[in-house]
Design a protein around this motif. Sequence first.
Motif, PDB file in Angstrom:
ATOM      1  N   LEU A 147      37.332  32.162  28.172  1.00 65.87           N
ATOM      2  CA  LEU A 147      36.206  32.962  28.137  1.00 65.87           C
ATOM      3  C   LEU A 147      35.279  32.486  29.638  1.00 65.87           C
ATOM      4  N   CYS A 148      35.804  32.947  30.750  1.00 67.48           N
ATOM      5  CA  CYS A 148      35.491  32.850  32.062  1.00 67.48           C
ATOM      6  C   CYS A 148      34.274  33.477  32.243  1.00 67.48           C
ATOM      7  N   HIS A 149      33.210  33.177  33.025  1.00 68.71           N
ATOM      8  CA  HIS A 149      32.153  34.127  33.272  1.00 68.71           C
ATOM      9  C   HIS A 149      32.290  35.273  33.835  1.00 68.71           C
ATOM     10  N   SER A 150      33.302  35.301  34.886  1.00 68.37           N
ATOM     11  CA  SER A 150      33.420  36.685  35.614  1.00 68.37           C
ATOM     12  C   SER A 150      33.555  38.076  34.743  1.00 68.37           C
ATOM     13  N   ASP A 151      34.119  37.731  33.558  1.00 67.50           N
ATOM     14  CA  ASP A 151      33.948  39.034  32.629  1.00 67.50           C
ATOM     15  C   ASP A 151      32.778  39.254  32.436  1.00 67.50           C
TER      16      ASP A 151
ATOM     17  N   GLY B 119      38.765  39.792  29.338  1.00 70.68           N
ATOM     18  CA  GLY B 119      39.677  38.749  29.485  1.00 70.68           C
ATOM     19  C   GLY B 119      40.703  38.793  30.304  1.00 70.68           C
ATOM     20  N   HIS B 120      40.578  37.806  31.393  1.00 70.53           N
ATOM     21  CA  HIS B 120      41.490  37.828  32.531  1.00 70.53           C
ATOM     22  C   HIS B 120      42.432  36.599  32.333  1.00 70.53           C
ATOM     23  N   GLU B 121      41.819  35.548  31.678  1.00 72.64           N
ATOM     24  CA  GLU B 121      42.311  34.149  31.769  1.00 72.64           C
ATOM     25  C   GLU B 121      43.362  33.884  30.632  1.00 72.64           C
TER      26      GLU B 121
ATOM     27  N   SER C 287      47.993  36.340  35.405  1.00 75.81           N
ATOM     28  CA  SER C 287      47.106  36.073  36.809  1.00 75.81           C
ATOM     29  C   SER C 287      46.363  37.237  37.092  1.00 75.81           C
ATOM     30  N   PHE C 288      45.096  37.034  37.391  1.00 74.38           N
ATOM     31  CA  PHE C 288      44.266  38.047  37.407  1.00 74.38           C
ATOM     32  C   PHE C 288      44.446  38.750  39.175  1.00 74.38           C
ATOM     33  N   ILE C 289      45.016  37.883  39.673  1.00 77.73           N
ATOM     34  CA  ILE C 289      45.549  38.659  40.920  1.00 77.73           C
ATOM     35  C   ILE C 289      47.053  38.876  40.988  1.00 77.73           C
TER      36      ILE C 289
ATOM     37  N   LEU D 111      42.710  46.398  40.926  1.00 75.62           N
ATOM     38  CA  LEU D 111      42.352  45.453  39.608  1.00 75.62           C
ATOM     39  C   LEU D 111      41.619  46.325  38.664  1.00 75.62           C
ATOM     40  N   PHE D 112      40.720  47.028  39.038  1.00 73.80           N
ATOM     41  CA  PHE D 112      39.769  47.712  38.001  1.00 73.80           C
ATOM     42  C   PHE D 112      40.254  49.412  37.822  1.00 73.80           C
ATOM     43  N   ASP D 113      41.410  49.809  38.302  1.00 75.45           N
ATOM     44  CA  ASP D 113      41.963  50.902  38.088  1.00 75.45           C
ATOM     45  C   ASP D 113      42.105  51.127  36.418  1.00 75.45           C
TER      46      ASP D 113
ATOM     47  N   ARG E 121      41.253  47.811  31.574  1.00 73.17           N
ATOM     48  CA  ARG E 121      41.446  46.494  31.240  1.00 73.17           C
ATOM     49  C   ARG E 121      40.811  45.749  32.496  1.00 73.17           C
ATOM     50  N   TYR E 122      39.944  44.673  32.290  1.00 68.57           N
ATOM     51  CA  TYR E 122      39.406  43.888  33.332  1.00 68.57           C
ATOM     52  C   TYR E 122      40.694  43.272  34.042  1.00 68.57           C
ATOM     53  N   SER E 123      40.534  43.315  35.540  1.00 67.90           N
ATOM     54  CA  SER E 123      41.568  42.908  36.288  1.00 67.90           C
ATOM     55  C   SER E 123      42.893  43.133  35.789  1.00 67.90           C
ATOM     56  N   GLN E 124      43.152  44.523  35.329  1.00 74.05           N
ATOM     57  CA  GLN E 124      44.606  44.584  34.926  1.00 74.05           C
ATOM     58  C   GLN E 124      45.008  43.740  33.935  1.00 74.05           C
TER      59      GLN E 124
ATOM     60  N   SER F 256      45.290  29.714  34.850  1.00 73.85           N
ATOM     61  CA  SER F 256      45.520  31.019  35.506  1.00 73.85           C
ATOM     62  C   SER F 256      44.320  31.442  36.165  1.00 73.85           C
ATOM     63  N   CYS F 257      43.082  31.031  35.856  1.00 73.14           N
ATOM     64  CA  CYS F 257      42.162  31.269  36.561  1.00 73.14           C
ATOM     65  C   CYS F 257      40.890  30.296  36.994  1.00 73.14           C
ATOM     66  N   GLY F 258      40.195  29.819  36.174  1.00 73.66           N
ATOM     67  CA  GLY F 258      39.260  28.702  36.095  1.00 73.66           C
ATOM     68  C   GLY F 258      39.710  27.448  37.099  1.00 73.66           C
TER      69      GLY F 258
ATOM     70  N   SER G 277      31.978  31.693  43.923  1.00 72.42           N
ATOM     71  CA  SER G 277      31.466  32.378  43.020  1.00 72.42           C
ATOM     72  C   SER G 277      31.090  33.723  43.386  1.00 72.42           C
ATOM     73  N   VAL G 278      31.213  34.607  42.305  1.00 74.18           N
ATOM     74  CA  VAL G 278      30.706  36.173  42.666  1.00 74.18           C
ATOM     75  C   VAL G 278      29.324  36.443  42.428  1.00 74.18           C
ATOM     76  N   ALA G 279      28.965  37.297  43.562  1.00 78.02           N
ATOM     77  CA  ALA G 279      27.525  37.774  43.743  1.00 78.02           C
ATOM     78  C   ALA G 279      27.412  39.311  42.739  1.00 78.02           C
TER      79      ALA G 279
ATOM     80  N   CYS H 134      36.578  32.664  49.298  1.00 78.11           N
ATOM     81  CA  CYS H 134      37.749  31.987  48.527  1.00 78.11           C
ATOM     82  C   CYS H 134      37.819  32.739  47.409  1.00 78.11           C
ATOM     83  N   ILE H 135      39.098  33.217  47.357  1.00 70.75           N
ATOM     84  CA  ILE H 135      39.749  34.005  46.214  1.00 70.75           C
ATOM     85  C   ILE H 135      40.875  33.173  45.606  1.00 70.75           C
ATOM     86  N   TYR H 136      40.898  33.062  44.319  1.00 70.87           N
ATOM     87  CA  TYR H 136      42.192  32.200  43.821  1.00 70.87           C
ATOM     88  C   TYR H 136      42.543  31.116  44.321  1.00 70.87           C
TER      89      TYR H 136
HETATM   90  C1  CXF Z   1      37.135  37.485  39.435  1.00 69.49           C
HETATM   91  C2  CXF Z   1      36.863  37.364  40.596  1.00 69.49           C
HETATM   92  C3  CXF Z   1      36.413  38.816  40.855  1.00 69.49           C
HETATM   93  C4  CXF Z   1      37.144  39.950  40.340  1.00 69.49           C
HETATM   94  C5  CXF Z   1      37.670  39.625  39.182  1.00 69.49           C
HETATM   95  C6  CXF Z   1      37.993  38.243  38.746  1.00 69.49           C
HETATM   96  N1  CXF Z   1      37.830  35.975  39.295  1.00 69.49           N
HETATM   97  C7  CXF Z   1      37.980  35.250  38.310  1.00 69.49           C
HETATM   98  O1  CXF Z   1      37.489  34.895  37.646  1.00 69.49           O
END
Ligand code: CXF
Length: 371
Positions: A40-44, A62-64, A88-90, A113-115, A135-138, A169-171, A288-290, A314-316
């Motif tokens: 349960l990553c906060h990004s969702d 759910g992307h993790e 992998s969300f990327i 990612l959000f197509d 689907r979040y992040s495919q 895979s994410c956090g 972190s994402v704004a 920083c991504i991934y």
């Molecule tokens: C997020 C970053 C912003 C796009 C979706 C995924 N990263 C992971 O938590």
Amino acid sequence: MVSTRAALLHGPGQDYKIDTVELDDPGAGEVLVAVRACGLCHSDEHARTGDLPMPHYPMICGHEGAGEVVEVGPGVTSVRPGDHVAMSFIPSCGHCQPCRSGRAFLCDLGARLFDLGMISDGRVAHHLGDQAVARYSQIGAFSEYQLLNEASVVKIDQDIPWAAAALVSCGVATGFGSAVNRAEVRPGDTVAVLGIGGLGASAVQGARIAGARQIFAVDPVEFKREQALRFGATHAFASLDEAIGQIRRLTGGVMCDSVICTFSVMRSELLEPALTLTRKDGICVVTSVAPLSQSQADINLTMLAMMNKQIRGCIYGSQSPRVAIPRLLDLYRAGILRIDELVTETYSLDQVNQGYADLEAGRILRGVLIP
Ligand code: CXF
Ligand code: ZN
């Protein structure tokens, strides 16, 4: 065609609803996975709150995730049925310029990612009655089964527990890499990690493993500060004001070699204190994402230049998923990187809203959903 129960968001500001979604058979380059765990990553939450407006609903978040390959479509070469994979969300297409230059965390497929459709051919392959499902992040791993592009899965060893395979895979990858790759933490460094969740605790661990001498964790929640100390922080502070005063004293006014922003929600007004904590010539990493509507920052450019500071996005964790995930799991297996300890609670699919309520209330570091 496979039917699967999944947690769906029908619009921003709503709770998840469990429903049955139909998944098409895997097409060329696609993989059907039985999901075994998803963090349960906060990004969702950005999709659920509307902080990051999503182009299509309903959406499975759910992307993790991690799971077992059930079926593969034509042309899939990296996995076969029975393999264990981390999601992998990327994605890593392997062909674009970033992938070819060893920087797959910037894979061009990230733009999609959000197509709504599959990244292979754009077709809609997820259905709720006659509605198309995003689907979040495919990924969309709050689901018993999921249909993914091969680019979004990374084969892992079968001895890795599912929760660890999911979290890495994410956090874990993002937090660890923020410290080790992007902040370039060196032995003896002084590091501040701002915001302690799965990401922040993993940044603390990255700094510890890289040999930092002082690691300052900042979080208003006492439980999170305790967790940070457990993962290797040398000091924990409840607020940025307290951190600025105490770190000034502890470093003799020098401040930190690097500062890593792992707040659950980044805000423009948090950048200035983060830069205050960064020493002359130091590195301030924004992981972190704004919220999209509050992404503009106001900083003192004169001080930035005069003090030779760097702000780095920083991504991934600035590392390639196919390289980072197996390496991090090796560190985990060796007992150097602690992942099991990140998990405070597990939830069933039906408990997903409770899981996010617990996260919001600061009761858990990381929750893991077992569909
Ligand atoms: C997020 C970053 C912003 C796009 C979706 C995924 N990263 C992971 O938590
Ligand atoms: Zn995440």
